[in-house]
Design a protein around this motif. Sequence first.
Motif, PDB file in Angstrom:
ATOM      1  N   ALA A 139       7.931  14.849  14.849  1.00  0.00           N
ATOM      2  CA  ALA A 139       8.783  14.864  16.043  1.00  0.00           C
ATOM      3  C   ALA A 139       8.257  15.862  17.066  1.00  0.00           C
ATOM      4  CB  ALA A 139      10.225  15.196  15.651  1.00  0.00           C
ATOM      5  N   ALA A 140       7.816  17.027  16.597  1.00  0.00           N
ATOM      6  CA  ALA A 140       7.272  18.030  17.512  1.00  0.00           C
ATOM      7  C   ALA A 140       5.974  17.541  18.150  1.00  0.00           C
ATOM      8  CB  ALA A 140       7.040  19.337  16.751  1.00  0.00           C
ATOM      9  N   VAL A 141       5.132  16.862  17.356  1.00  0.00           N
ATOM     10  CA  VAL A 141       3.892  16.310  17.910  1.00  0.00           C
ATOM     11  C   VAL A 141       4.197  15.305  19.008  1.00  0.00           C
ATOM     12  CG1 VAL A 141       1.905  14.836  17.408  1.00  0.00           C
ATOM     13  CG2 VAL A 141       2.487  16.709  15.862  1.00  0.00           C
ATOM     14  N   LEU A 142       5.146  14.413  18.755  1.00  0.00           N
ATOM     15  CA  LEU A 142       5.445  13.355  19.720  1.00  0.00           C
ATOM     16  C   LEU A 142       6.151  13.894  20.962  1.00  0.00           C
ATOM     17  CD1 LEU A 142       6.414  10.587  17.182  1.00  0.00           C
ATOM     18  CD2 LEU A 142       4.474  10.559  18.760  1.00  0.00           C
ATOM     19  N   ASP A 143       6.861  14.997  20.848  1.00  0.00           N
ATOM     20  CA  ASP A 143       7.429  15.635  22.037  1.00  0.00           C
ATOM     21  C   ASP A 143       6.314  16.112  22.962  1.00  0.00           C
ATOM     22  OD1 ASP A 143      10.073  15.268  21.407  1.00  0.00           O
ATOM     23  OD2 ASP A 143      10.340  17.257  20.500  1.00  0.00           O
ATOM     24  N   ARG A 144       5.230  16.594  22.372  1.00  0.00           N
ATOM     25  CA  ARG A 144       4.120  17.123  23.161  1.00  0.00           C
ATOM     26  C   ARG A 144       3.096  16.058  23.517  1.00  0.00           C
ATOM     27  NH1 ARG A 144       1.844  21.251  19.198  1.00  0.00           N
ATOM     28  NH2 ARG A 144       0.336  21.628  20.877  1.00  0.00           N
ATOM     29  N   SER A 145       2.978  15.040  22.674  1.00  0.00           N
ATOM     30  CA  SER A 145       1.945  14.018  22.861  1.00  0.00           C
ATOM     31  C   SER A 145       2.538  12.639  22.574  1.00  0.00           C
ATOM     32  CB  SER A 145       0.756  14.317  21.937  1.00  0.00           C
ATOM     33  OG  SER A 145      -0.293  13.414  22.163  1.00  0.00           O
ATOM     34  N   PRO A 146       3.386  12.133  23.458  1.00  0.00           N
ATOM     35  CA  PRO A 146       4.109  10.877  23.168  1.00  0.00           C
ATOM     36  C   PRO A 146       3.215   9.652  23.051  1.00  0.00           C
ATOM     37  CG  PRO A 146       4.482  11.596  25.435  1.00  0.00           C
ATOM     38  CD  PRO A 146       3.779  12.721  24.743  1.00  0.00           C
ATOM     39  N   ARG A 147       1.948   9.733  23.440  1.00  0.00           N
ATOM     40  CA  ARG A 147       1.036   8.604  23.302  1.00  0.00           C
ATOM     41  C   ARG A 147       0.116   8.752  22.097  1.00  0.00           C
ATOM     42  NH1 ARG A 147       0.360   4.955  27.049  1.00  0.00           N
ATOM     43  NH2 ARG A 147      -1.865   4.722  26.566  1.00  0.00           N
ATOM     44  N   SER A 148       0.478   9.595  21.147  1.00  0.00           N
ATOM     45  CA  SER A 148      -0.337   9.790  19.956  1.00  0.00           C
ATOM     46  C   SER A 148      -0.133   8.631  18.986  1.00  0.00           C
ATOM     47  CB  SER A 148       0.019  11.106  19.264  1.00  0.00           C
ATOM     48  OG  SER A 148      -0.632  11.194  18.009  1.00  0.00           O
ATOM     49  N   ALA A 149      -1.106   7.735  18.938  1.00  0.00           N
ATOM     50  CA  ALA A 149      -1.004   6.597  18.017  1.00  0.00           C
ATOM     51  C   ALA A 149      -0.950   7.084  16.566  1.00  0.00           C
ATOM     52  CB  ALA A 149      -2.193   5.658  18.212  1.00  0.00           C
ATOM     53  N   GLN A 150      -1.704   8.149  16.280  1.00  0.00           N
ATOM     54  CA  GLN A 150      -1.697   8.683  14.919  1.00  0.00           C
ATOM     55  C   GLN A 150      -0.296   9.105  14.504  1.00  0.00           C
ATOM     56  OE1 GLN A 150      -3.676   9.735  17.512  1.00  0.00           O
ATOM     57  NE2 GLN A 150      -5.510  10.786  16.729  1.00  0.00           N
ATOM     58  N   ALA A 151       0.397   9.799  15.383  1.00  0.00           N
ATOM     59  CA  ALA A 151       1.738  10.294  15.051  1.00  0.00           C
ATOM     60  C   ALA A 151       2.732   9.142  14.895  1.00  0.00           C
ATOM     61  CB  ALA A 151       2.210  11.277  16.115  1.00  0.00           C
ATOM     62  N   TRP A 152       2.632   8.124  15.754  1.00  0.00           N
ATOM     63  CA  TRP A 152       3.548   6.981  15.626  1.00  0.00           C
ATOM     64  C   TRP A 152       3.284   6.227  14.332  1.00  0.00           C
ATOM     65  CZ3 TRP A 152       7.817   7.174  18.007  1.00  0.00           C
ATOM     66  CH2 TRP A 152       7.922   7.652  19.314  1.00  0.00           C
ATOM     67  N   LEU A 153       2.012   6.068  13.963  1.00  0.00           N
ATOM     68  CA  LEU A 153       1.695   5.427  12.686  1.00  0.00           C
ATOM     69  C   LEU A 153       2.244   6.240  11.513  1.00  0.00           C
ATOM     70  CD1 LEU A 153      -1.982   4.167  13.071  1.00  0.00           C
ATOM     71  CD2 LEU A 153      -0.060   2.811  12.243  1.00  0.00           C
ATOM     72  N   ALA A 154       2.065   7.554  11.574  1.00  0.00           N
ATOM     73  CA  ALA A 154       2.558   8.398  10.491  1.00  0.00           C
ATOM     74  C   ALA A 154       4.073   8.338  10.389  1.00  0.00           C
ATOM     75  CB  ALA A 154       2.094   9.837  10.705  1.00  0.00           C
ATOM     76  N   LEU A 155       4.760   8.307  11.511  1.00  0.00           N
ATOM     77  CA  LEU A 155       6.222   8.213  11.486  1.00  0.00           C
ATOM     78  C   LEU A 155       6.671   6.868  10.931  1.00  0.00           C
ATOM     79  CD1 LEU A 155       8.819   9.714  12.131  1.00  0.00           C
ATOM     80  CD2 LEU A 155       8.721   8.776  14.456  1.00  0.00           C
ATOM     81  N   ALA A 156       5.975   5.801  11.298  1.00  0.00           N
ATOM     82  CA  ALA A 156       6.287   4.488  10.726  1.00  0.00           C
ATOM     83  C   ALA A 156       6.088   4.494   9.222  1.00  0.00           C
ATOM     84  CB  ALA A 156       5.413   3.410  11.377  1.00  0.00           C
ATOM     85  N   ALA A 157       5.025   5.164   8.754  1.00  0.00           N
ATOM     86  CA  ALA A 157       4.776   5.268   7.316  1.00  0.00           C
ATOM     87  C   ALA A 157       5.927   5.982   6.627  1.00  0.00           C
ATOM     88  CB  ALA A 157       3.469   6.011   7.068  1.00  0.00           C
ATOM     89  N   LEU A 158       6.357   7.081   7.198  1.00  0.00           N
ATOM     90  CA  LEU A 158       7.436   7.860   6.612  1.00  0.00           C
ATOM     91  C   LEU A 158       8.726   7.055   6.557  1.00  0.00           C
ATOM     92  CD1 LEU A 158       8.539  10.493   5.529  1.00  0.00           C
ATOM     93  CD2 LEU A 158       8.718  11.339   7.868  1.00  0.00           C
ATOM     94  N   ASP A 159       9.054   6.365   7.634  1.00  0.00           N
ATOM     95  CA  ASP A 159      10.276   5.554   7.655  1.00  0.00           C
ATOM     96  C   ASP A 159      10.198   4.404   6.653  1.00  0.00           C
ATOM     97  OD1 ASP A 159      11.747   7.004   9.553  1.00  0.00           O
ATOM     98  OD2 ASP A 159      10.750   6.012  11.232  1.00  0.00           O
ATOM     99  N   THR A 160       9.024   3.802   6.497  1.00  0.00           N
ATOM    100  CA  THR A 160       8.872   2.717   5.533  1.00  0.00           C
ATOM    101  C   THR A 160       9.076   3.220   4.110  1.00  0.00           C
ATOM    102  OG1 THR A 160       7.338   1.549   7.010  1.00  0.00           O
ATOM    103  CG2 THR A 160       7.308   0.917   4.693  1.00  0.00           C
ATOM    104  N   VAL A 161       8.490   4.370   3.785  1.00  0.00           N
ATOM    105  CA  VAL A 161       8.646   4.956   2.451  1.00  0.00           C
ATOM    106  C   VAL A 161      10.121   5.218   2.148  1.00  0.00           C
ATOM    107  CG1 VAL A 161       8.241   7.081   1.128  1.00  0.00           C
ATOM    108  CG2 VAL A 161       6.348   5.961   2.303  1.00  0.00           C
ATOM    109  N   GLN A 162      10.879   5.642   3.144  1.00  0.00           N
ATOM    110  CA  GLN A 162      12.268   6.007   2.928  1.00  0.00           C
ATOM    111  C   GLN A 162      13.239   4.861   3.195  1.00  0.00           C
ATOM    112  OE1 GLN A 162      12.399   9.920   5.198  1.00  0.00           O
ATOM    113  NE2 GLN A 162      12.941  10.583   3.121  1.00  0.00           N
TER     114      GLN A 162
END
Length: 402
Positions: A139-162
Amino acid sequence: MIGSNDSVYRSGWRRVRAAILFLLGCAALAAVVAAPIVPSDPNSILERLPPRDGAVWDEIRALHLALAQNPADAGVAAKLAQSYLALNRSVGDPRLVAYASRVLAQWNGVAAPPVEVALERALIAQTEHRFDAARAELAAVLDRSPRSAQAWLALAALDTVQGRYAEAKRSCARLVLLEDAAVTGACFAAAQAMTGEAAAAYRFLTESLARPQLLDGESAAWITTLAAETAERLGMNEEAERHYRAALAANELEPSIYLLTAYSDFLLRRGRPAAVVGLLATAPPADTLLLRLALAEARLGSGRAEHVATLRYRLELALRGDDRAHAREAAFFALYLDDDAPRALSRALDNWTVQRESIDARLVLEAATAAEMPDAAQPVREWLASHGVEAGGLAGDTWGAP
């Protein structure tokens, strides 16, 4: 940005994406760290470490040298952490995750570390099942870098796991203008495969695999594994096996721990323990693999005692309930290798509060049946029904049945 020139940046981004794709296609497989051993004989050999040679270790040594020359270089530190995490995906050694953390330690406590450092810290937390910490870091990464594809992929991974599939799809949607179509579509497919849309997900995945010229190596391996799992959920076992074999062929030199685990589970549920023993004969002694190997050996009537003793020691804290990060492995051990259904159910329910993939649901359902406490699994049944989860006879094809 990692590195100062485009080629270095692209190499670093491919490595980061490979780590995230691995997590997106599966639950984070954290290795178990056993309690410390205090030997009575100072000459005792506790463990023989694998040789640290080859191209990967050459790269790690070069990065260490570069970091020693410029300790504040966040790009080099992040790339070194990536290298350790990439190696861990193949060998399942928790020391490698600890090494990655140590490389980034100088930024501990820094409120806004460099984005590449924060992203690696999130991946480390995710690998260690510290999901709340990973989510906060992302969340902190995306606040600073909202176009970070890496961070969006990682967040999708986390949500899928949970099991937060709607949130995962929203994160995938942010990739439309940031990533190639195959990766974006497969990001959606990972969530679709669990929410009543497995057939549509499988069509997309197979169409992507039919255009290999559009995929790099990491993406192809991830999509092939995801296709295998999705086919299995649809009850398409011949297709699933074909995809598993293709994924193994593509990763012949260094198949990931996750791929070996997923294929072993498939073979065990098909009643083919001998194939599992052959598959894992030269595999690293990661706990998830050792659990499957011990179960396969038990079903063949050979070699069980040594591996069971090793696992019992490694999982001691988790079996007692003191280590919830490895409750999944403890539930598997208690149910299939220790014939302790009540303990298996307790650990499976602990795990369900953290991870909600099909493997986690299956453990609760089977442990509740074995413990003759079917009502204990009712929340899981209701959750599965509410999400329209498709898992190929989730409570039917089991690990434990011969």
